[in-house]
Design an enzyme around this catalytic site. Structure first.
Site, short mmCIF file in Angstrom:
data_model
loop_
_atom_site.label_atom_id
_atom_site.label_comp_id
_atom_site.label_asym_id
_atom_site.label_seq_id
_atom_site.Cartn_x
_atom_site.Cartn_y
_atom_site.Cartn_z
N HIS A 2 0.88 -1.17 0.00
CA HIS A 2 0.00 0.00 0.00
C HIS A 2 0.92 1.21 0.00
O HIS A 2 1.99 1.18 0.62
CB HIS A 2 -0.84 0.12 1.28
CG HIS A 2 -1.76 -1.03 1.55
ND1 HIS A 2 -1.37 -2.13 2.25
CD2 HIS A 2 -3.06 -1.21 1.25
CE1 HIS A 2 -2.39 -2.97 2.37
NE2 HIS A 2 -3.43 -2.43 1.77
N ASP B 99 2.24 2.02 3.38
CA ASP B 99 3.17 1.07 4.01
C ASP B 99 4.60 1.52 3.76
O ASP B 99 5.47 1.36 4.61
CB ASP B 99 3.09 -0.33 3.38
CG ASP B 99 1.72 -0.95 3.44
OD1 ASP B 99 0.96 -0.59 4.35
OD2 ASP B 99 1.42 -1.79 2.56
#
Ligand code: XLS
Ligand code: NI
Ligand code: NI
Length: 441
Positions: free
Chosen positions: A105, A108
């Site tokens: 993501h 992240d």
């Protein structure tokens, strides 16, 4: 393997294939990446991928307790500098494990800044490092995605928020995440509707929210074309958690949604085992539903726990499960853009860095065995032959007439009035087939 300056997993070297007799916990027993099966290497059959969110970012917290993970490289912050270090950690892990892909993501890999432009700058900075590490190691991006569920602005959802500004923010974020995925030559891009659902219908205009989601995905598909991103778009079904009901609840609901909003040509499905079981289905059911619509793209490989009712995201070790999954993957002729993405986390009690290796090695071995067993079942041919035989009444005569659309109710009535009774049924032989499966497992 080229040494990076500082080692984050000291004492662990590149994981080797040692064969089924090995007792070494840091070796593959069944996954030999270069082994050729049915004309393809195991590496190309399985296309393993490591998730950044669990493996690199997971702190092993739960609803009742703080994170337990011991990650000596973490400095306790979510700074850009820390994000830079984590790129090195991630690629050392990927390289040592020998995983050909990873997935992330946006949030992240890089922290949010004080506004969207600073956040985008952070993301660009880290994307540059990811590109360099991909280049150095040959590891590729299976798919990218945007995190539209952690930040409080997404409390009511993102594309299905009651707040139009939140929809706009989500659009801007996804636009950027698609650009970065494109830049990193990602083979796909995932839409998992984290909070695209509701907690109560009392405050929800369901039709309006679904229409907005349809619009959002159309804009994404248009932008993909505009920038020439050739990766595959996927929707990942999940019925609930964190919401009570997520609109993309299962494969059938997603397919219906895509069909209703004219998006079927632009999306395939990314199916996750634990989401299937949360929806009250088996993974095999979800896969068959997607394959029937020619829409199975990729899988998030994990498993739930029979006794726990939530998305426990455990590493898959059940050979029966991996066999069923690989039978499905083989029946569609293998992965193209998709892969076996370990959307899985080690248990809170397994807090040492080495546990990350044990977990992935176990999952990869379980899938390698599943693949070999599925391939043996296919080569044996009895299972396939049984199904062919079971439907043979459709291959000629009245069955063929119905399938080709040449029979009406009137014709069928005339046929049956003449015949008087349907031909006798044959046994389904479920037990025999279950025994047959076990012959190979
Ligand atoms: C959560 C989902 C998520 C997606 C990516 O349950 O599985 O991790 O795979 O957003
Ligand atoms: Ni997932
Ligand atoms: Ni999940």
């Amino acid at each position: 393997m080229k040494k990076t300056t500082k080692e984050f997993f000291p004492g662990i070297s590149k994981i080797q294939y040692e064969g089924p007799k090995s007792k070494n916990p840091l070796a593959f027993k069944h996954y030999n990446p270069d082994e050729v099966l049915d004309g393809k290497t195991l590496k190309d059959h399985l296309r393993f991928s490591v998730t950044y969110w669990h493996t690199i970012r997971g702190q092993l917290a739960d609803m009742f307790g703080a994170g337990t993970a011991i990650r000596p490289w973490e400095d306790g912050t979510n700074s850009l500098k820390m994000a830079e270090t984590r790129v090195k950690v991630a690629f050392e892990f990927l390289e040592k494990l020998g995983a050909p892909f990873y997935a992330f993501h946006d949030r992240d890999v890089a922290p949010e800044g004080k506004n969207l432009s600073e956040t985008n700058r952070n993301f660009d900075r880290i994307a540059g490092l990811l590109a360099k590490e991909q280049e150095r190691t040959g590891v590729k991006l299976l798919w990218g995605t945007a995190c539209l569920f952690v930040h409080p602005r997404f409390a009511h959802g993102a594309a299905t928020s009651c707040n139009a500004d939140v929809f706009a923010y989500a659009a801007a974020q996804v636009k950027k995440a698609i650009e970065v995925t494109h830049q990193l030559k990602g083979e796909g891009y995932v839409f998992w509707g984290g909070r695209e659902g509701y907690s109560t219908l009392l405050n929800t205009d369901l039709k309006r929210e679904m229409d907005h989601l349809g619009k959002f995905l159309h804009m994404a598909a248009a932008y993909k074309k505009e920038i020439g991103f050739k990766g595959q778009f996927y929707i990942e079904p999940k019925p609930k958690e964190p919401t009570k009901h997520q609109y993309d609840s299962d494969a059938a609901a997603c397919l219906n949604f895509l069909r209703e909003y004219g998006l079927l040509n632009d999306f395939k499905l990314n199916l996750e085992t634990n989401h299937a079981t949360l929806a009250g289905h088996s993974m095999q059911h979800e896969m068959e539903v997607a394959i029937a619509a020619n829409a199975l793209g990729s899988i998030d490989a994990n498993t739930g726990d029979l006794l726990l009712g939530w998305d426990t995201d455990q590493f898959p070790t059940n050979i029966y499960l991996t066999t069923e999954i690989m039978l499905c993957i083989q029946s569609m002729g293998g992965f193209t853009t998709g892969g076996t993405n370990f959307d899985a986390k080690v248990r809170r009690e397994s807090f040492e860095p080495v546990d990350l290796f044990h977990a992935h090695i176990g999952g990869m071995d379980a899938f390698a065995r599943g693949l070999k067993i599925a391939s043996a079942i296919n080569r044996d041919g009895r299972l396939g032959e049984f199904i062919t035989q079971r439907y043979s009444s459709w291959d000629s005569g009245i069955g063929a007439k119905i399938e080709s659309g040449k029979a009406s109710f009137k014709d069928l009535e005339a046929y049956m009035l003449k015949k008087g009774e349907a031909a006798p049924n044959t046994s389904g032989r479920q037990e025999l087939l279950e025994n047959l499966m076990n012959e190979f497992i």
